[in-house]
Design an enzyme around this catalytic site. Structure first.
Site, short mmCIF file in Angstrom:
data_model
loop_
_atom_site.label_atom_id
_atom_site.label_comp_id
_atom_site.label_asym_id
_atom_site.label_seq_id
_atom_site.Cartn_x
_atom_site.Cartn_y
_atom_site.Cartn_z
N PRO A 107 -3.97 -11.60 34.42
CA PRO A 107 -4.22 -10.61 35.35
C PRO A 107 -5.62 -10.04 35.38
CG PRO A 107 -1.97 -10.23 35.06
CD PRO A 107 -2.66 -11.02 34.06
N GLY A 111 -5.79 -4.56 31.81
CA GLY A 111 -5.62 -4.19 30.39
C GLY A 111 -5.12 -5.20 29.61
N LEU A 112 -5.15 -6.53 29.98
CA LEU A 112 -4.92 -7.68 29.30
C LEU A 112 -5.75 -8.35 28.62
CD1 LEU A 112 -1.40 -8.69 31.19
CD2 LEU A 112 -1.67 -7.75 28.98
N GLY A 113 -7.22 -7.99 28.92
CA GLY A 113 -8.29 -8.57 28.07
C GLY A 113 -8.74 -9.76 29.02
N ALA A 116 -12.24 -10.78 28.35
CA ALA A 116 -12.80 -11.23 27.13
C ALA A 116 -12.03 -12.56 26.74
CB ALA A 116 -12.37 -10.28 26.07
N ASP A 158 -11.60 -5.75 22.47
CA ASP A 158 -10.92 -6.89 23.09
C ASP A 158 -11.50 -8.23 22.56
OD1 ASP A 158 -9.92 -4.95 24.93
OD2 ASP A 158 -10.32 -6.05 26.88
#
Ligand code: PMV
Length: 319
Positions: A107, A111-113, A116, A158
């Site tokens: 997503p 905040g799940l990177g 990157a 990240d």
């Protein structure tokens, strides 16, 4: 055709303070991946197809400050001297067309990177397809430049954890330090479903810090101590002791104004459902929270988070 993929990541401890040089811990989340496929095409130039973010265009039509354009140009510049550009038209002396397909189930802005991970997979697939796979250090460095577009002033955590796909104890500007997980532990990740650009929360913390450096550096000291203590506990196989550290880190992040009612609600729901501790993770204001759980409670905590409004949950074991 050349394929590359990269995992998502989650920050365990130390977000925000890490931007100012304090340590943070992050781990890869392999349940979510970004995948990039590069193939030759009959048309000269570069075609990019990234349906999840609504990009279907020739490279020439992307603004140069677009993260995908920056990742591609960064890769090409690392492969060929800048003066030889545009190398995508002339690689090895021959005109060549390339088609890039990007698929990510990470997503965005949560905040799940995701940014990157897309960069790392793209840089790897493109450089390998062109016959010069870049080293991890090179991949991470280019992805870091792209992170600047996403984040403004990224710490580099990240791109580091995602490139090396290992647990990382990260201190800005210092050599990468991976760490040993003494005993595996289980996390439930809960997504508020609220996209929150990291750039904004990072910018707001910067304003706080600029207005009163002494005060906020004391807070960063506390965060840094939590991250160091957490690292020792993880290495020593005392991961159950991470719960209280998560709670303490969450309170400090609330003080930095980067939590949100939705994140706080999920954090409380996890704790009431039996989690050993919980905190927001990443830039905050939305995105994800994490909860430390005994493995046999993971499903129940995940269900409670969904009942409390989480759009989705991921159960992950850190090894
Ligand atoms: O929102 P995320 O998980 O991509 O990460 C942000 C982490 C921060 O510490 C807030 C910013 C940074 O660059 O480290």
């Amino acid at each position: 055709m050349t394929l590359a993929s990269a995992p998502g990541k989650i920050i365990l401890f130390g977000e925000h303070a890490v931007v100012y040089g304090w340590p943070a811990l992050a781990v890869p989340v392999t349940q979510v991946q970004a995948q990039v496929e590069v193939s030759d095409s009959v048309q000269a130039g570069i075609w990019i197809d990234a349906p999840e973010i609504g990009v279907q265009t020739g490279m020439g039509d992307l603004p140069t400050a677009h993260p995908l354009a920056a990742a591609i140009m960064g890769t090409l510049e690392a492969l060929a001297p800048p003066l030889a550009l545009p190398p995508f038209l002339r690689i090895g002396g021959s005109r060549r067309g390339i088609s890039i397909h990007i698929a990510s189930i990470i997503p965005v802005a949560s905040g799940l990177g995701s940014g990157a991970a897309v960069s790392v997979a793209l840089i790897r697939a493109l450089s390998a397809h062109l016959g010069h796979p870049l080293t991890d250090d090179q991949v991470s460095a280019i992805a870091y430049e792209v992170e600047k577009i996403h984040h403004g002033t990224p710490s580099g955590i990240d791109n580091t954890v995602i490139t090396y796909a290992r647990p990382v104890f990260y201190v800005r500007g210092q050599p990468i330090e991976t760490f040993r997980v003494g005993a595996p532990f289980t996390l439930v990740i809960g997504d508020t479903g609220i996209p929150a650009p990291t750039r904004e929360s990072v910018g707001d913390v910067r304003k706080l810090w600029e207005a009163d450096r002494d005060r906020w550096e004391k807070v960063f000291d506390e965060v840094g101590l939590i991250a160091e203590t957490a690292k020792h506990r993880i290495e020593g196989g005392e991961s159950m002791g991470l719960g209280e550290l998560m709670d303490a880190n969450h309170a400090l992040l609330q003080g930095m104004t980067v939590s949100s009612p939705e994140l706080d609600h999920l954090v409380l729901a996890a704790r009431s459902a039996g989690a050993l501790g919980a905190k927001m993770s990443g830039g905050g204001r939305g995105g994800n929270m994490i909860a430390l759980v005994a493995p046999d409670l993971a499903e129940a905590v995940a269900a409670s988070l969904r009942a409390a409004g989480a759009r989705r949950t991921i159960i992950t074991t850190v090894h």
